[in-house]
Motif scaffolding. Structure first.
Motif, PDB file in Angstrom:
ATOM      1  N   GLY A  50      10.990   4.566  -1.667  1.00  0.00           N
ATOM      2  CA  GLY A  50      11.324   5.120  -2.967  1.00  0.00           C
ATOM      3  C   GLY A  50      10.590   4.470  -4.126  1.00  0.00           C
ATOM      4  N   LYS A  51       9.777   3.458  -3.841  1.00  0.00           N
ATOM      5  CA  LYS A  51       9.025   2.762  -4.881  1.00  0.00           C
ATOM      6  C   LYS A  51       7.515   2.929  -4.739  1.00  0.00           C
ATOM      7  N   THR A  52       7.053   3.092  -3.524  1.00  0.00           N
ATOM      8  CA  THR A  52       5.618   3.212  -3.288  1.00  0.00           C
ATOM      9  C   THR A  52       5.097   4.535  -3.838  1.00  0.00           C
ATOM     10  N   ILE A  53       4.004   4.460  -4.576  1.00  0.00           N
ATOM     11  CA  ILE A  53       3.348   5.665  -5.090  1.00  0.00           C
ATOM     12  C   ILE A  53       2.535   6.287  -3.960  1.00  0.00           C
ATOM     13  N   VAL A  54       2.810   7.550  -3.657  1.00  0.00           N
ATOM     14  CA  VAL A  54       1.986   8.314  -2.724  1.00  0.00           C
ATOM     15  C   VAL A  54       1.210   9.316  -3.563  1.00  0.00           C
ATOM     16  N   THR A  55      -0.072   9.116  -3.672  1.00  0.00           N
ATOM     17  CA  THR A  55      -0.870   9.955  -4.546  1.00  0.00           C
ATOM     18  C   THR A  55      -1.078  11.338  -3.933  1.00  0.00           C
ATOM     19  N   SER A  56      -1.586  12.235  -4.738  1.00  0.00           N
ATOM     20  CA  SER A  56      -2.075  13.490  -4.184  1.00  0.00           C
ATOM     21  C   SER A  56      -3.217  13.154  -3.224  1.00  0.00           C
ATOM     22  N   PRO A  57      -3.477  14.005  -2.243  1.00  0.00           N
ATOM     23  CA  PRO A  57      -4.483  13.652  -1.237  1.00  0.00           C
ATOM     24  C   PRO A  57      -5.899  13.662  -1.796  1.00  0.00           C
ATOM     25  N   HIS A  58      -6.716  12.733  -1.308  1.00  0.00           N
ATOM     26  CA  HIS A  58      -8.152  12.867  -1.548  1.00  0.00           C
ATOM     27  C   HIS A  58      -8.709  13.773  -0.460  1.00  0.00           C
ATOM     28  N   LYS A  59      -9.758  14.504  -0.796  1.00  0.00           N
ATOM     29  CA  LYS A  59     -10.199  15.578   0.090  1.00  0.00           C
ATOM     30  C   LYS A  59     -11.478  15.282   0.849  1.00  0.00           C
ATOM     31  N   VAL A  60     -12.302  14.398   0.329  1.00  0.00           N
ATOM     32  CA  VAL A  60     -13.506  14.025   1.077  1.00  0.00           C
ATOM     33  C   VAL A  60     -13.401  12.535   1.371  1.00  0.00           C
ATOM     34  N   TYR A  61     -13.776  11.665   0.434  1.00  0.00           N
ATOM     35  CA  TYR A  61     -13.675  10.230   0.675  1.00  0.00           C
ATOM     36  C   TYR A  61     -13.066   9.466  -0.498  1.00  0.00           C
ATOM     37  N   GLY A  62     -13.437   9.812  -1.705  1.00  0.00           N
ATOM     38  CA  GLY A  62     -13.048   9.006  -2.851  1.00  0.00           C
ATOM     39  C   GLY A  62     -11.845   9.523  -3.609  1.00  0.00           C
ATOM     40  N   ASN A  63     -11.304   8.652  -4.452  1.00  0.00           N
ATOM     41  CA  ASN A  63     -10.116   8.986  -5.235  1.00  0.00           C
ATOM     42  C   ASN A  63     -10.442   9.744  -6.518  1.00  0.00           C
TER      43      ASN A  63
END
Length: 217
Positions: free
Chosen positions: A116-129
């Motif tokens: 409940g604390k860890t940020i799960v970002t939107s997915p990266h699609k190739v390699y980089g953020n």
């Protein structure tokens, strides 16, 4: 790089089954590197240390949805990932079949990621953020120092390092909390390590990173 926990975060790229588990679709080319560097346990040690110090923790995952398989052009590894079903999900709002799949978290990491604390970002699609919201999420937490780990060294991890540096973050890469494919064309881990040493603000072992987090707590 002098670690300041008030403005630091642990960022882990792709801590997922397809990269880190013997049942994952890449294990045939990446498993030896994962085992050599004790990557699975080292990533967990970083999660433990970050949670104990109560610092920002973020995960940048890699997911492919059915629409991604309709891309009109792809690089060599993108073609391979789509062909073998790497990181496949039914859709952005659909978790059918996700539990235990190659796109799922490694089981031992779930208690850290799903607290409940860890940020799960939107997915990266190739390699980089540059294709997800990692930098935004970190900035909103007042973070400008990143302890970077995860998979895979010469692909997503290195690309995240480069993009974070370009975005003005200090980055310390944890060299034995990553791994890479070993192919006849070359060892991806060694290729990445050279770039880590040239470009990152620091390159630490897991033992060093954990000690620095504890010392700064």
């Amino acid at each position: 790089m002098e670690l300041d926990l008030s403005r630091a975060a642990l960022v882990v790229t792709d801590p997922q089954v397809d990269f880190l588990h013997p049942d994952g679709v890449t294990w045939g080319v990446i498993g030896a590197s994962v085992m050599e560097h004790n990557t699975v346990d080292n990533i967990e040690a970083l999660f433990k240390a970050a949670k104990a110090a109560d610092i920002t923790t973020a995960v940048s995952p890699h997911y492919y949805y059915p629409t991604d398989h309709g891309w009109k052009f792809e690089g060599a590894l993108e073609k391979l990932m789509h062909k073998i079903g790497m990181f496949d999900r039914k859709g952005p709002l659909n978790l059918d079949g996700f539990e235990g799949s190659g796109a799922d978290w490694m089981p031992q990491y779930k208690r850290y990621i799903e607290d409940g604390k860890t940020i799960v970002t939107s997915p990266h699609k190739v390699y980089g953020n540059d294709t997800n919201d990692l930098s935004l999420q970190l900035r909103k937490q007042g973070v400008d120092q990143v302890i970077l780990a995860g998979m895979s060294a010469s692909l997503c991890t290195e690309s995240h390092m480069r993009e974070l540096l370009e975005d003005g973050f200090e980055v310390a890469v944890v060299r034995d909390a990553t791994a890479a494919a070993m192919l006849p064309e070359g060892d991806g881990y060694l290729a990445a390590l050279i770039n880590f040493l040239y470009m990152a603000n620091a390159v630490w072992s897991t033992e060093e990173a954990v000690a620095k987090i504890k010392a700064a707590s």
